[in-house]
Write a protein that holds these residues in place. Structure first.
Motif, short mmCIF file in Angstrom:
data_model
loop_
_atom_site.label_atom_id
_atom_site.label_comp_id
_atom_site.label_asym_id
_atom_site.label_seq_id
_atom_site.Cartn_x
_atom_site.Cartn_y
_atom_site.Cartn_z
N THR A 1 -2.09 -6.09 -11.26
CA THR A 1 -2.53 -4.69 -11.14
C THR A 1 -3.85 -4.60 -10.40
OG1 THR A 1 -1.40 -4.01 -13.17
CG2 THR A 1 -3.24 -2.65 -12.45
N TYR B 1 -3.36 -5.42 -6.70
CA TYR B 1 -2.82 -4.29 -5.95
C TYR B 1 -3.90 -3.23 -5.69
CZ TYR B 1 2.14 -5.56 -5.87
OH TYR B 1 3.34 -6.16 -5.60
N GLN B 2 -4.82 -3.08 -6.63
CA GLN B 2 -5.94 -2.15 -6.40
C GLN B 2 -6.76 -2.59 -5.19
OE1 GLN B 2 -7.96 -2.09 -10.19
NE2 GLN B 2 -6.47 -0.72 -11.13
N ASP C 1 -4.84 -1.83 -2.10
CA ASP C 1 -4.90 -0.39 -1.82
C ASP C 1 -6.18 -0.04 -1.05
OD1 ASP C 1 -2.51 0.03 -3.16
OD2 ASP C 1 -3.47 0.71 -5.02
N VAL C 2 -7.30 -0.63 -1.46
CA VAL C 2 -8.57 -0.37 -0.77
C VAL C 2 -8.51 -0.87 0.67
CG1 VAL C 2 -11.04 -0.95 -0.72
CG2 VAL C 2 -9.93 -0.39 -2.90
N GLU D 1 -5.81 -1.25 2.48
CA GLU D 1 -4.87 -0.41 3.22
C GLU D 1 -5.52 0.88 3.68
OE1 GLU D 1 -1.01 0.74 4.75
OE2 GLU D 1 -1.96 -1.18 4.26
N GLN D 2 -6.28 1.51 2.80
CA GLN D 2 -6.95 2.76 3.17
C GLN D 2 -7.86 2.56 4.37
OE1 GLN D 2 -8.90 4.24 -0.38
NE2 GLN D 2 -7.03 4.05 -1.58
N LYS E 1 4.88 -2.14 1.12
CA LYS E 1 4.36 -0.76 1.12
C LYS E 1 2.98 -0.66 1.76
CE LYS E 1 2.32 -1.00 -3.54
NZ LYS E 1 2.21 -0.32 -4.86
N TYR E 2 2.57 -1.71 2.46
CA TYR E 2 1.26 -1.73 3.10
C TYR E 2 1.38 -1.93 4.61
CZ TYR E 2 -0.53 -2.29 -1.67
OH TYR E 2 -0.83 -2.11 -3.01
#
Length: 200
Positions: free
Chosen positions: A130, A133-134, A137-138, A140-141, A177-178
Motif C-alpha cells: 500500500t 503504491y502511494q 502515485d506521487v 506518476e503525478q 495503471k501508471y
C-alpha cells in the motif's frame, strides 16, 4: 575504483547504472547479503553500517550510501543538474526515494523474491505494498507533467528512482495503471550506457 556491491540490489544498481552511463571502468566486488557477508569484520571496516553499496576510491577512501555515491560520481558531469533549484529538486527526489519509496517497494521485493517470508513479514506485506503504491502515485503525478525528475534532463534523480522502480513487479507491484512511469522507464532505458538489473 572498486564498487562493493550485491548485484541483486536496487541500491547498488543505481550506482552501476551511473557508472555505465559515464562509461567509467571499475572493479565490482560482490558481497552476498543473503549469507551475511556484509556483517563480517572485514566488510565492517569498509562500512560500519554493514550495508552495500560501498564505493572504494583509487585514493583508498570508502563511501557508503547509494545516493551519496551518485552525488559524488555525478559531480562535474551532465548527470548533475546545473542550477541550484534543479540540484535541490534532485535531492528532494533522492530523499523521497530513500524515505518513501525504497522502504516499501524494495522491502516487498526482497521478501517476495529472495526469502521465505516469516508470519510477521506476511502480515506486514499488504501495508508495504500500500505504501509502495502511494510512492508510485506521487511519481506518476509528477511524470504526467514532466519528462524527468529534476530539471529538463536525465539526472541522478532519475537514476536513484529507477533502481527499484524497474523491478517493482518483483515486489508484487503492477505498473499497468501508471502510463507516466512506464513512459519514463522507456526514456531512461534509451540513455547511452543503460543497463538493467541482472537476473538474480
Amino acid at each position: 575504483m572498486r564498487l562493493h556491491d550485491f548485484t541483486g540490489s536496487g541500491n547498488g544498481h543505481k550506482v552501476r547504472l551511473l557508472l555505465s552511463n559515464l562509461g567509467q571502468k571499475y572493479e565490482l566486488v560482490e558481497h552476498n547479503i543473503l549469507t551475511g557477508e556484509t556483517h563480517t569484520p572485514e566488510f565492517l571496516t569498509l562500512n560500519p553500517g554493514g550495508k552495500i553499496p560501498v564505493l572504494e576510491t583509487d585514493e583508498g577512501k570508502y563511501l557508503p550510501e547509494s545516493n551519496a555515491i551518485l552525488w559524488f560520481l555525478a559531480e562535474g558531469t551532465e548527470f548533475m543538474p546545473k542550477d541550484a533549484w534543479s540540484r535541490a529538486e534532485a535531492l528532494r527526489w533522492m530523499f523521497f526515494e530513500q524515505y518513501s519509496h525504497e522502504p516499501f517497494i524494495a522491502v516487498a521485493r526482497f521478501w517476495l523474491h529472495y526469502v521465505e517470508m516469516t508470519p510477521d513479514q506476511q502480515s506486514q506485506l499488504a501495508e508495504k505494498q500500500t505504501r509502495g503504491y502511494q510512492a508510485l502515485d506521487v511519481m506518476e503525478q509528477h511524470l504526467l507533467k514532466h519528462d524527468w525528475f529534476a530539471g529538463d534532463a536525465y539526472s541522478i534523480a532519475d537514476i536513484s528512482l529507477f533502481g527499484y522502480t524497474h523491478v517493482a513487479h518483483e515486489g508484487g507491484f503492477d505498473l499497468a495503471k501508471y502510463p507516466g512511469i512506464r513512459a519514463w522507464l522507456e526514456r531512461v532505458g534509451a540513455q547511452a550506457g543503460h543497463i538493467i538489473m541482472e537476473p538474480h
